[in-house]
Design a protein around this motif. Sequence first.
Motif, PDB file in Angstrom:
ATOM      1  N   VAL A  29      93.701  10.856  54.932  1.00 50.08           N
ATOM      2  CA  VAL A  29      91.982  10.342  55.725  1.00 50.08           C
ATOM      3  C   VAL A  29      92.087   9.852  54.792  1.00 50.08           C
ATOM      4  O   VAL A  29      91.459  10.005  53.563  1.00 50.08           O
ATOM      5  CB  VAL A  29      91.797  11.066  56.522  1.00 50.08           C
ATOM      6  N   THR A  30      90.970   8.615  55.356  1.00 48.17           N
ATOM      7  CA  THR A  30      89.795   8.029  54.145  1.00 48.17           C
ATOM      8  C   THR A  30      88.626   7.766  54.536  1.00 48.17           C
ATOM      9  O   THR A  30      88.061   7.467  55.730  1.00 48.17           O
ATOM     10  CB  THR A  30      90.615   6.575  53.996  1.00 48.17           C
ATOM     11  N   LEU A  31      87.354   8.416  54.159  1.00 49.66           N
ATOM     12  CA  LEU A  31      85.769   8.244  54.563  1.00 49.66           C
ATOM     13  C   LEU A  31      85.358   6.524  53.951  1.00 49.66           C
ATOM     14  O   LEU A  31      85.609   7.001  52.829  1.00 49.66           O
ATOM     15  CB  LEU A  31      85.994   9.622  54.320  1.00 49.66           C
ATOM     16  N   ILE A  32      84.436   6.414  54.655  1.00 48.87           N
ATOM     17  CA  ILE A  32      84.189   5.055  53.784  1.00 48.87           C
ATOM     18  C   ILE A  32      82.612   4.987  53.910  1.00 48.87           C
ATOM     19  O   ILE A  32      82.469   5.412  55.251  1.00 48.87           O
ATOM     20  CB  ILE A  32      84.751   3.852  54.400  1.00 48.87           C
ATOM     21  N   GLY A  33      81.688   4.953  53.149  1.00 53.89           N
ATOM     22  CA  GLY A  33      80.334   5.463  53.650  1.00 53.89           C
ATOM     23  C   GLY A  33      79.485   5.211  52.128  1.00 53.89           C
ATOM     24  O   GLY A  33      80.286   4.092  50.918  1.00 53.89           O
ATOM     25  N   LYS A  34      78.751   5.423  51.790  1.00 57.06           N
ATOM     26  CA  LYS A  34      77.963   5.361  50.570  1.00 57.06           C
ATOM     27  C   LYS A  34      76.897   6.260  49.864  1.00 57.06           C
ATOM     28  O   LYS A  34      76.618   7.244  51.641  1.00 57.06           O
ATOM     29  CB  LYS A  34      76.267   4.034  50.812  1.00 57.06           C
ATOM     30  N   PRO A  35      76.434   6.221  48.967  1.00 56.60           N
ATOM     31  CA  PRO A  35      75.267   7.644  48.561  1.00 56.60           C
ATOM     32  C   PRO A  35      74.475   7.087  49.673  1.00 56.60           C
ATOM     33  O   PRO A  35      73.858   6.375  49.812  1.00 56.60           O
ATOM     34  CB  PRO A  35      75.327   6.919  47.258  1.00 56.60           C
ATOM     35  N   GLY A  36      73.542   8.470  49.707  1.00 56.72           N
ATOM     36  CA  GLY A  36      72.052   8.802  50.528  1.00 56.72           C
ATOM     37  C   GLY A  36      72.706   8.013  52.135  1.00 56.72           C
ATOM     38  O   GLY A  36      71.684   7.941  52.525  1.00 56.72           O
ATOM     39  N   ASP A  62      83.714   4.532  48.197  1.00 58.42           N
ATOM     40  CA  ASP A  62      82.168   4.085  48.492  1.00 58.42           C
ATOM     41  C   ASP A  62      81.795   2.153  48.701  1.00 58.42           C
ATOM     42  O   ASP A  62      82.308   1.175  47.768  1.00 58.42           O
ATOM     43  CB  ASP A  62      81.121   4.184  46.963  1.00 58.42           C
ATOM     44  N   ILE A  63      81.781   2.347  49.475  1.00 58.84           N
ATOM     45  CA  ILE A  63      80.981   0.450  49.942  1.00 58.84           C
ATOM     46  C   ILE A  63      80.377  -0.258  49.043  1.00 58.84           C
ATOM     47  O   ILE A  63      80.891  -1.739  48.523  1.00 58.84           O
ATOM     48  CB  ILE A  63      80.325  -0.410  51.579  1.00 58.84           C
ATOM     49  N   THR A  64      79.543   0.831  48.418  1.00 57.96           N
ATOM     50  CA  THR A  64      78.988  -0.027  47.639  1.00 57.96           C
ATOM     51  C   THR A  64      79.286  -0.552  46.358  1.00 57.96           C
ATOM     52  O   THR A  64      78.809  -1.202  45.334  1.00 57.96           O
ATOM     53  CB  THR A  64      77.104   0.713  46.974  1.00 57.96           C
ATOM     54  N   GLU A  65      80.779  -0.128  46.153  1.00 56.51           N
ATOM     55  CA  GLU A  65      81.471  -0.640  44.605  1.00 56.51           C
ATOM     56  C   GLU A  65      82.935  -1.297  44.939  1.00 56.51           C
ATOM     57  O   GLU A  65      83.782  -1.406  44.549  1.00 56.51           O
ATOM     58  CB  GLU A  65      82.344   0.564  44.120  1.00 56.51           C
ATOM     59  N   ASP A  66      82.951  -1.136  46.669  1.00 52.47           N
ATOM     60  CA  ASP A  66      84.229  -2.166  47.159  1.00 52.47           C
ATOM     61  C   ASP A  66      83.431  -3.435  47.722  1.00 52.47           C
ATOM     62  O   ASP A  66      82.921  -3.255  48.853  1.00 52.47           O
ATOM     63  CB  ASP A  66      84.890  -1.389  47.295  1.00 52.47           C
ATOM     64  N   GLU A  67      83.621  -4.681  47.429  1.00 49.93           N
ATOM     65  CA  GLU A  67      83.044  -6.048  48.827  1.00 49.93           C
ATOM     66  C   GLU A  67      83.317  -5.879  49.769  1.00 49.93           C
ATOM     67  O   GLU A  67      82.911  -6.489  50.626  1.00 49.93           O
ATOM     68  CB  GLU A  67      82.941  -7.144  47.592  1.00 49.93           C
ATOM     69  N   GLU A  68      85.003  -5.570  49.041  1.00 53.63           N
ATOM     70  CA  GLU A  68      86.327  -6.098  50.493  1.00 53.63           C
ATOM     71  C   GLU A  68      85.136  -4.821  51.564  1.00 53.63           C
ATOM     72  O   GLU A  68      85.955  -5.305  53.022  1.00 53.63           O
ATOM     73  CB  GLU A  68      87.585  -5.931  50.359  1.00 53.63           C
ATOM     74  N   LEU A  69      85.521  -4.089  51.295  1.00 53.41           N
ATOM     75  CA  LEU A  69      85.189  -2.568  52.291  1.00 53.41           C
ATOM     76  C   LEU A  69      83.486  -2.862  52.536  1.00 53.41           C
ATOM     77  O   LEU A  69      83.299  -2.214  53.972  1.00 53.41           O
ATOM     78  CB  LEU A  69      85.296  -1.129  51.687  1.00 53.41           C
ATOM     79  N   ARG A  71      81.909  -5.706  53.419  1.00 58.28           N
ATOM     80  CA  ARG A  71      82.148  -6.859  54.648  1.00 58.28           C
ATOM     81  C   ARG A  71      82.582  -6.348  55.312  1.00 58.28           C
ATOM     82  O   ARG A  71      82.406  -7.250  56.758  1.00 58.28           O
ATOM     83  CB  ARG A  71      82.411  -8.234  53.801  1.00 58.28           C
ATOM     84  N   ALA A  72      83.810  -5.513  55.196  1.00 53.67           N
ATOM     85  CA  ALA A  72      84.403  -5.170  56.307  1.00 53.67           C
ATOM     86  C   ALA A  72      83.505  -3.849  57.695  1.00 53.67           C
ATOM     87  O   ALA A  72      84.046  -3.933  58.828  1.00 53.67           O
ATOM     88  CB  ALA A  72      85.420  -4.283  56.314  1.00 53.67           C
ATOM     89  N   TYR A  73      83.078  -2.731  56.774  1.00 51.03           N
ATOM     90  CA  TYR A  73      82.563  -2.163  57.002  1.00 51.03           C
ATOM     91  C   TYR A  73      80.904  -1.690  57.454  1.00 51.03           C
ATOM     92  O   TYR A  73      80.245  -0.719  57.798  1.00 51.03           O
ATOM     93  CB  TYR A  73      83.106  -0.485  56.406  1.00 51.03           C
ATOM     94  N   TRP A  74      79.464  -2.809  56.774  1.00 53.57           N
ATOM     95  CA  TRP A  74      78.940  -2.094  56.264  1.00 53.57           C
ATOM     96  C   TRP A  74      78.068  -1.592  57.239  1.00 53.57           C
ATOM     97  O   TRP A  74      77.202  -0.794  57.583  1.00 53.57           O
ATOM     98  CB  TRP A  74      78.260  -3.029  55.448  1.00 53.57           C
ATOM     99  N   GLU A  75      78.138  -2.103  59.070  1.00 57.13           N
ATOM    100  CA  GLU A  75      77.374  -1.932  59.805  1.00 57.13           C
ATOM    101  C   GLU A  75      78.148  -0.392  60.838  1.00 57.13           C
ATOM    102  O   GLU A  75      77.298  -0.273  61.623  1.00 57.13           O
ATOM    103  CB  GLU A  75      77.536  -3.274  60.811  1.00 57.13           C
ATOM    104  N   GLN A  76      78.959  -0.232  59.642  1.00 56.58           N
ATOM    105  CA  GLN A  76      79.884   1.161  60.480  1.00 56.58           C
ATOM    106  C   GLN A  76      79.825   2.220  59.795  1.00 56.58           C
ATOM    107  O   GLN A  76      80.375   3.773  60.638  1.00 56.58           O
ATOM    108  CB  GLN A  76      81.877   0.761  61.415  1.00 56.58           C
TER     109      GLN A  76
END
Length: 103
Positions: A29-36, A62-69, A71-76
């Motif tokens: 399971v991979t959780l993609i998110g960001k701090p805060g 962390d999407i703030t550390e991976d540009e591809e992630l 782009r793909a998931y920032w709104e979700q």
Amino acid sequence: MGGMSPIFRRSGGRTEKRTEKKEPRERLVTLIGKPGCHLCDDAQSVVEKVCAEVGASWEKKDITEDEELHRAYWEQIPVVLVDGEQHTFWRVDEDRLRRELAG
């Protein structure tokens, strides 16, 4: 990580594709998110709990550390992937994740 090999079977005159069943301990399971992000914190609690119960592995990205992630998931975010496939986003349903991991 190797992909699952498809298995084809005939059912009611049509061909169905399904994947081999994996044991929970073989799932990731991979959780993609960001701090805060409070929704990300809530999702992490659910992912940690369910994975501990069923014996699945999990990781956090962390999407703030991976540009591809980003782009793909920032709104979700938060986004949960199971074995690299998107399972859900925003809110994680504990029972649904448990069922997915049980196969």
